[in-house]
Design a protein around this motif. Structure first.
Motif, PDB file in Angstrom:
ATOM      1  N   PHE A  40       0.855  -1.183   0.000  1.00 24.52           N
ATOM      2  CA  PHE A  40       0.000   0.000   0.000  1.00 24.52           C
ATOM      3  C   PHE A  40       0.891   1.232   0.000  1.00 24.52           C
ATOM      4  N   CYS A  41       0.919   1.929  -1.119  1.00 23.21           N
ATOM      5  CA  CYS A  41       1.744   3.128  -1.269  1.00 23.21           C
ATOM      6  C   CYS A  41       0.871   4.348  -0.961  1.00 23.21           C
ATOM      7  N   VAL A  42       1.128   4.980   0.177  1.00 25.56           N
ATOM      8  CA  VAL A  42       0.335   6.136   0.598  1.00 25.56           C
ATOM      9  C   VAL A  42       0.494   7.280  -0.399  1.00 25.56           C
ATOM     10  N   ALA A  43       1.707   7.518  -0.851  1.00 23.18           N
ATOM     11  CA  ALA A  43       1.938   8.597  -1.813  1.00 23.18           C
ATOM     12  C   ALA A  43       1.251   8.300  -3.141  1.00 23.18           C
ATOM     13  N   CYS A  44       1.239   7.038  -3.551  1.00 23.03           N
ATOM     14  CA  CYS A  44       0.565   6.665  -4.798  1.00 23.03           C
ATOM     15  C   CYS A  44      -0.940   6.861  -4.663  1.00 23.03           C
TER      16      CYS A  44
END
Length: 140
Positions: free
Chosen positions: A123-127
């Motif tokens: 899970f990429c928060v920035a993405c």
């Protein structure tokens, strides 16, 4: 905004890079923060020039592709945005550390949390925020 002008990145290579970011930040918090400028440099290269300009990314891609564990391809636009944020956070942490201000631990700790979410749970928060931003404010 999806980026089709740059090659996509392999998902597991991006996760390995997130694990390296996590490792560098934990080592920094344990008393060796001299690695933070290395993270800033990697974030700068991958974020502003593309992943395939980064020597470590090319090496990891080559090794993981040969081992057939590179994973599926993902659009690089969001990952470049994430690396720009890595560059900013690592640069701020480095500057604060070299100025002798203990607040360098704050951006480093935030990087630990976000990079853990990427490498452990994919899970990429920035993405996610990158995609959400363009849903709210589409390019004109």
């Amino acid at each position: 905004m999806l980026r089709f002008d740059i090659p996509p990145v392999n998902a597991n290579v991006a996760r390995l890079e997130a694990f390296i970011t996590f490792s560098f930040c934990v080592i920094a918090l344990l008393g060796f923060p001299y690695l933070l400028p290395v993270l800033a440099l990697m974030g700068f290269i991958r974020g502003f020039f593309g992943h395939y300009k980064c020597p470590s990314h090319r090496l990891f891609t080559k090794i993981m592709t040969a081992m057939n564990i590179a994973g599926k391809k993902e659009n690089a636009g969001a990952k470049m945005f994430a690396n720009k944020l890595l560059f900013i956070a690592a640069t701020v942490a480095s500057v604060l550390f070299f100025m002798g201000i203990d607040l360098w631990k704050v951006p480093t700790s935030i990087l630990v949390v976000f990079s853990t979410l990427e490498w452990a749970f994919s899970f990429c928060v920035a993405c996610w925020s990158y995609g959400y931003w363009y849903k709210l404010f589409p390019p004109q």
